[in-house]
Design an enzyme around this catalytic site. Structure first.
Site, PDB file in Angstrom:
ATOM      1  N   LEU A   1       0.813  -1.221   0.000  1.00 63.13           N
ATOM      2  CA  LEU A   1       0.000   0.000   0.000  1.00 63.13           C
ATOM      3  C   LEU A   1       0.841   1.263   0.000  1.00 63.13           C
ATOM      4  O   LEU A   1       1.854   1.352   0.697  1.00 63.13           O
ATOM      5  CB  LEU A   1      -0.926  -0.013   1.222  1.00 63.13           C
ATOM      6  CG  LEU A   1      -1.818  -1.258   1.318  1.00 63.13           C
ATOM      7  CD1 LEU A   1      -2.657  -1.206   2.586  1.00 63.13           C
ATOM      8  CD2 LEU A   1      -2.703  -1.416   0.090  1.00 63.13           C
TER       9      LEU A   1
ATOM     10  N   HIS B   1      -3.444   4.285  -2.240  1.00 60.45           N
ATOM     11  CA  HIS B   1      -4.405   3.386  -1.580  1.00 60.45           C
ATOM     12  C   HIS B   1      -4.999   4.066  -0.341  1.00 60.45           C
ATOM     13  O   HIS B   1      -6.192   3.942  -0.063  1.00 60.45           O
ATOM     14  CB  HIS B   1      -3.708   2.106  -1.120  1.00 60.45           C
ATOM     15  CG  HIS B   1      -3.173   1.249  -2.219  1.00 60.45           C
ATOM     16  ND1 HIS B   1      -1.834   1.105  -2.460  1.00 60.45           N
ATOM     17  CD2 HIS B   1      -3.797   0.483  -3.153  1.00 60.45           C
ATOM     18  CE1 HIS B   1      -1.642   0.279  -3.472  1.00 60.45           C
ATOM     19  NE2 HIS B   1      -2.816  -0.102  -3.925  1.00 60.45           N
TER      20      HIS B   1
ATOM     21  N   GLN C   1      -9.668  -0.519 -15.817  1.00 53.64           N
ATOM     22  CA  GLN C   1     -10.225  -1.414 -14.791  1.00 53.64           C
ATOM     23  C   GLN C   1     -11.521  -0.824 -14.222  1.00 53.64           C
ATOM     24  O   GLN C   1     -12.529  -1.525 -14.065  1.00 53.64           O
ATOM     25  CB  GLN C   1      -9.199  -1.611 -13.684  1.00 53.64           C
ATOM     26  CG  GLN C   1      -9.734  -2.280 -12.444  1.00 53.64           C
ATOM     27  CD  GLN C   1      -8.648  -2.647 -11.459  1.00 53.64           C
ATOM     28  OE1 GLN C   1      -7.960  -3.632 -11.646  1.00 53.64           O
ATOM     29  NE2 GLN C   1      -8.486  -1.880 -10.392  1.00 53.64           N
TER      30      GLN C   1
END
Ligand code: PAF
Length: 283
Positions: free
Chosen positions: A33, A37, A156
């Protein structure tokens, strides 16, 4: 923060949270992370009362010659960061918890046509099918009200939005702006593969996207020429460009000169790292 590895345990706890009236948000990750994030986690707090993060390096979405084995795994540091961000539940399933021991060949696949096979989907066959499949599974396990994804992975995000719409999943999808370093380089777990000299070159990707954005704003609509000039710029800087493409924001289709909501997407290899980035443009 409670760390949970079993699907049944997470379901039982979240059922209680839901019954007590809490709104649940979800941030799926593959770990390692960084600030990008953590920004998703902060946004999750803003839109819910209970934040669930998952860390699962989904082998199925990596191609045979990709970096699954070397993908950076930093569970302890990740847990510390999520603890500091006051995450309620961290779901860290094993591969056998997520996929049947009998193997994957008979597993249900979630395939979003068209958008899964272009751009990164063309270079990474099967990638988006397994992203959609694992995200659908995680959604069914967590059953969040809201899920947050980074716009850094714009394609995505487009795949996930289509899946949620097509399969009538009652989940609000929030796209969060890309977190960048001071140089403009988009934060990514794969930046860790860059050597110091490659790190100095890497911001050229963002700068090249910015140049295209400026030319579009100046009225240039010769998309093909803009894309090929940008590819040459990247190659000269030391990248091996995969694609640079100007697309419609809504569905990543090829735009006409009249389209106003565009996104410039790029993927390029720099040493061992395959970097992606994008910039949205409203004309
Ligand atoms: O973006 C990622 O980290 C992954 O593709 C995701 C959404 C967690 C699915 O494995």
């Amino acid at each position: 923060m409670k760390i949970i590895t079993a699907i049944n345990e997470l379901r039982a706890i979240l059922a209680q949270e839901r019954a007590s009236g809490k709104k649940i948000s979800f941030v799926p990750t593959m770990g390692n992370l960084h600030e990008g994030h953590l920004d998703l986690v902060r946004r999750a707090h803003q839109s819910s009362d209970c934040v669930v993060v998952s860390i699962f390096v989904n082998q199925m979405q990596f191609g045979p010659s990709e970096d699954y084995t070397n993908y950076p795994r930093t569970p302890e540091a990740d847990q510390q960061k999520l603890h500091s961000e006051k995450v309620d539940y961290l779901f860290m399933p094993t591969a056998t918890e997520m996929y049947p021991p009998t193997g994957i060949t008979t597993h249900t696949e979630v395939f979003v046509p068209d958008v899964s096979t272009i751009l990164c989907g063309a270079s990474r066959p099967g990638h988006f099918k397994w992203v959609a499949t694992v995200v659908a599974k995680l959604f069914n396990i967590v059953q969040p009200d809201v899920a947050i994804f980074g716009e850094k992975d714009f394609q995505q995000l487009t795949v996930i939005r289509s899946m949620v719409t097509d399969l009538c999943m009652p989940i609000e999808i929030i796209g969060a702006p890309t977190t960048r370093g001071e140089s403009g380089l988009a934060l990514s777990s794969r930046n860790g593969y860059l050597t110091p000299s490659e790190l100095a070159i890497a911001p050229t990707l963002y700068k090249t996207l910015m140049q295209i954005k400026q030319k579009l704003a100046d009225g240039n609509r010769d998309f093909v020429a803009l894309e090929s000039q940008a590819k040459s710029t990247l190659a000269e800087a030391g990248f091996v460009p995969d694609y640079i493409s100007i697309r419609c924001q809504s569905d990543l289709s090829e735009p006409t000169a009249d389209d106003k909501m565009l996104v410039i997407l790029a993927a390029a290899k720099l040493g061992k790292a395959r970097l992606i980035d994008n910039l949205q443009v409203a004309l």
